[in-house]
Design an enzyme around this catalytic site. Structure first.
Site, PDB file in Angstrom:
ATOM      1  N   HIS A 197       7.024  17.118  -7.620  1.00  0.00           N
ATOM      2  CA  HIS A 197       8.022  18.060  -7.104  1.00  0.00           C
ATOM      3  C   HIS A 197       7.474  19.437  -6.779  1.00  0.00           C
ATOM      4  CE1 HIS A 197      10.832  14.877  -8.147  1.00  0.00           C
ATOM      5  NE2 HIS A 197      11.448  15.337  -7.083  1.00  0.00           N
ATOM      6  N   GLU A 441      15.788   3.879  -4.914  1.00  0.00           N
ATOM      7  CA  GLU A 441      14.466   4.370  -5.340  1.00  0.00           C
ATOM      8  C   GLU A 441      13.966   3.675  -6.603  1.00  0.00           C
ATOM      9  OE1 GLU A 441      14.675   8.593  -6.069  1.00  0.00           O
ATOM     10  OE2 GLU A 441      16.695   8.478  -6.864  1.00  0.00           O
ATOM     11  N   ASP A 465       9.897   7.807  -5.408  1.00  0.00           N
ATOM     12  CA  ASP A 465      10.082   7.071  -6.659  1.00  0.00           C
ATOM     13  C   ASP A 465       9.942   5.574  -6.460  1.00  0.00           C
ATOM     14  OD1 ASP A 465      10.473   8.940  -8.741  1.00  0.00           O
ATOM     15  OD2 ASP A 465      12.367   9.511  -7.819  1.00  0.00           O
ATOM     16  N   CYS A 512      14.689   9.602   2.650  1.00  0.00           N
ATOM     17  CA  CYS A 512      14.446  11.019   2.357  1.00  0.00           C
ATOM     18  C   CYS A 512      13.187  11.223   1.527  1.00  0.00           C
ATOM     19  CB  CYS A 512      15.664  11.650   1.692  1.00  0.00           C
ATOM     20  SG  CYS A 512      16.152  10.788   0.200  1.00  0.00           S
TER      21      CYS A 512
HETATM   22  C1  PEP Z   1      12.376  10.145  -3.679  1.00  0.00           C
HETATM   23  O1  PEP Z   1      12.218   9.684  -4.813  1.00  0.00           O
HETATM   24  O2  PEP Z   1      11.814   9.681  -2.673  1.00  0.00           O
HETATM   25  C2  PEP Z   1      13.255  11.311  -3.467  1.00  0.00           C
HETATM   26  C3  PEP Z   1      13.543  11.745  -2.265  1.00  0.00           C
HETATM   27  O3  PEP Z   1      13.706  11.955  -4.577  1.00  0.00           O
HETATM   28  P1  PEP Z   1      12.823  12.971  -5.438  1.00  0.00           P
HETATM   29  O4  PEP Z   1      11.543  13.203  -4.704  1.00  0.00           O
HETATM   30  O5  PEP Z   1      13.626  14.219  -5.598  1.00  0.00           O
HETATM   31  O6  PEP Z   1      12.633  12.235  -6.725  1.00  0.00           O
HETATM   32 MG    MG Z   2      13.565  10.314  -6.385  1.00  0.00          MG
END
Ligand code: PEP
Ligand code: MG
Length: 581
Positions: A197, A441, A465, A512
């Site tokens: 993140h 995910e 994920d 996403c």
């Molecule tokens: C993902 O897991 O691809 C996602 C978009 O969520 P995050 O990156 O916030 O875990």
């Molecule tokens: Mg995620």
């Protein structure tokens, strides 16, 4: 120009593109340097008073935040919140620390430090996992008292001069969020992977970054000249004049390229044979809205709301949520905004101070996202009510993270229904047809996507994920970063399965995760008929260019080909052929 320092080139994991040049600022973790100091007999009383004062300051701080926490979480969680306060009354802390000051004539800091060491070791010997884990709580309380005693506060990003390059072992997403505000040019850290993140926040803020460097903190000194090459994952320490000039030139070329791509801004994301997809943006804060609007994206495909919880000690109130969601909804009109309910946990730890929000041994498989929301329904419903209320001001959709299967979706929907009824009973208006989406995910959700799709309005694939959980590769761990492979046949098959499952249920499917912003995969995803690609604003023009340069027929051929080969060399060759960058 002569350069007395040694040039050093370090290779890490690229986290956020672009080039940054500046002076190093070492951002060290909190490290209390506690040495025993003998005190005079006459000073013992004063030393004990100092310790008691520190305890009472921590108590006041905690009591002040408690009220706000209970307002959001509900009264039934009072015992949980009280646990920290009770710990401050604990005889170990009070009796043993004071006794050591008296018996050994040592300073309060040392007495506290050595008492905590003893307690931590005892906790480690306990068989019961629950009690063993409480050592983290004791350590946290100890740190708070120590900060009061030493007057030492956690180092803050604001201490770095503008245009610095931050060098650190790790950065919390909450610290990363402040980099732009404090005009930091870039950063390089020892740990982390491409989809951690900190990397995602850096992309959102458009700050060049390299992660997973293992030991950069041991190589760099304060004030060294640093080049962050976020495009190649390189960090150059004390470059020679020629290298510096080359990078300065490359910066200028990049600015020109971006200007060129900007010409595509108002053109649709449409293939040469007229197949249209949606390009949207991922955001973490409202500061990114300007870049979203400039990028040519048609909406927000992912608003990661957990960042609202990370920089504070009590959860946001319903009103605070409401104001933020209203602002996004209004600014993005006529486009839609997908608000994801909080996904705290994993590498996004909030300091809210109640169970499940603290560190775990295996956080990515622990109390995270929807699991926390279902555990704390009042916290969850405050967020849902705020999204519902804000939905009358724009075009909002709601997205649940980390759903593992249909049952969990039903539980979340039940709480959403209760929230709607609470609003209706107060005659508060909201969009009654607000769409509900599910993040796919977790492999269990991917494999049951057909069932999930029947009970929601859209699916959004979280590849960050999904890849981590399918391949058992920690997205934070630089040692296994090379195994984080979006092109693994298992991933390609899962993606195809999810997209088909959504379409068969008559629902649209978006993505996403970071895979949606990587030009290498655009044509394949297009060929699988993904409907929406959501990504950091900076990536939108480039992905649009690829989409506008290919036909759906070609893309489908490519998708078919990559799905039918298990030979990596052929796979890469096939993709190279199909990629138009
Ligand atoms: C993902 O897991 O691809 C996602 C978009 O969520 P995050 O990156 O916030 O875990
Ligand atoms: Mg995620």
């Amino acid at each position: 120009m002569e350069n007395s320092e040694q040039t050093n080139v370090l290779k890490g994991v690229l986290a956020s593109g672009g080039i940054a040049i500046g002076k190093a600022f070492l951002f060290e973790e909190e490290d209390f340097c506690i040495v025993p100091r003998k005190i005079q007999k006459a000073a013992v009383k004063k030393e004990i008073e100092r310790f008691k004062d520190a305890i009472s300051h921590v108590k006041t701080d905690l009591s002040n935040t408690k009220e706000q926490i209970l307002k959001t979480l509900g009264k039934k969680h009072e015992p949980l919140v009280d646990a920290y306060l009770l710990m401050l009354e604990d005889p170990i802390l009070n009796r043993d620390v004071i006794r050591k000051i008296q018996d050994d004539n040592v300073n309060a800091e040392y007495s506290l430090w050595s008492t905590l060491e003893k307690v931590t070791q005892s906790f480690e010997k306990i068989d019961d996992e629950y009690f063993r884990e409480r050592k983290n709580d004791v350590q946290e309380i100890g740190r708070r008292i120590m900060r009061n005693l030493t007057g030492q506060h956690r180092k803050h990003i604001s201490e770095a001069p503008p245009d610095s390059i931050i060098i650190a072992h790790s950065l919390a997403p909450a610290d990363t969020m402040m980099l732009k505000e404090h005009k930091i040019s870039g950063f390089a850290i020892n740990v982390g992977g491409r989809t951690s993140h900190v990397a995602i926040v850096a992309q959102g803020l458009e700050i060049p970054a390299v992660v997973g460097l293992k030991n950069i903190t041991a190589v760099v000194n304060y004030g060294d000249t640093i080049i962050i090459d976020g495009n190649q994952g390189l960090v150059i320490v004390n470059p020679d004049q020629q290298t510096l000039e080359n990078y300065q030139r490359e910066c200028e070329i990049q600015i020109r390229e971006r200007k060129e791509l900007e010409k595509l801004r108002d053109l649709p994301a449409e293939t040469t044979d007229g197949h249209r997809v949606s390009l949207a943006c991922n955001i973490e804060t409202l500061d990114e809205l300007k870049s979203v609007l400039n990028s040519g994206a048609e909406g927000i495909g992912l608003f990661r709301t957990e960042f609202l919880y990370l920089t504070r000690k009590s959860p946001p109130t319903e009103e605070e949520h409401y104001e933020i969601y209203t602002a996004v909804a209004q600014k993005m009109l006529p486009y839609s905004v997908i608000i994801r309910t909080m996904d705290i946990g994993g590498d996004k730890l909030a300091e809210l101070g109640f169970e499940g929000f603290t560190s775990e041994d295996n956080p990515f498989l622990g109390m995270r996202a929807i699991r926390l929301s279902l555990k704390y329904p009042e916290l969850f419903k405050a967020q849902i009510r705020a999204i519902l209320r804000a939905s009358k001001n724009g075009n909002l959709k709601i997205l649940f993270p980390m759903i593992s299967g249909v049952d969990e979706l039903r539980q979340a929907k039940r709480l959403m229904q209760e929230s709607k009824q609470e609003l209706m009973s107060k005659n508060i208006a909201f969009d009654e047809k607000i769409e509900i989406g599910v993040m796919i995910e977790i492999p269990s959700a991917a494999l049951t996507a057909d069932l999930i799709a029947k009970e929601c309005d859209f699916l959004s694939i979280g590849t960050n994920d999904l890849i981590q959980y399918t391949l058992a590769v920690d997205r934070m761990n630089e040692s296994v970063a090379h195994m984080y492979e979006p092109l693994h046949l298992s991933i390609l098959r899962l993606l195809k399965h999810i997209i088909d499952a959504g379409h068969n249920a008559g629902k649209w499917v978006g993505m996403c995760g970071e895979m949606a912003s990587d030009p290498t995969f655009t044509t394949i995803l297009l060929g699988m008929e993904l409907n929406e690609f959501s990504m950091p604003p900076l990536s939108v023009p480039r992905i649009k260019k690829i989409i506008r340069s290919t036909s759906l027929i070609e893309a489908k051929d490519l998708a078919r080909e990559v799905l039918s080969t298990n030979d990596r060399a052929i796979l890469l060759g096939t993709i190279k052929k199909g990629v138009i960058v």
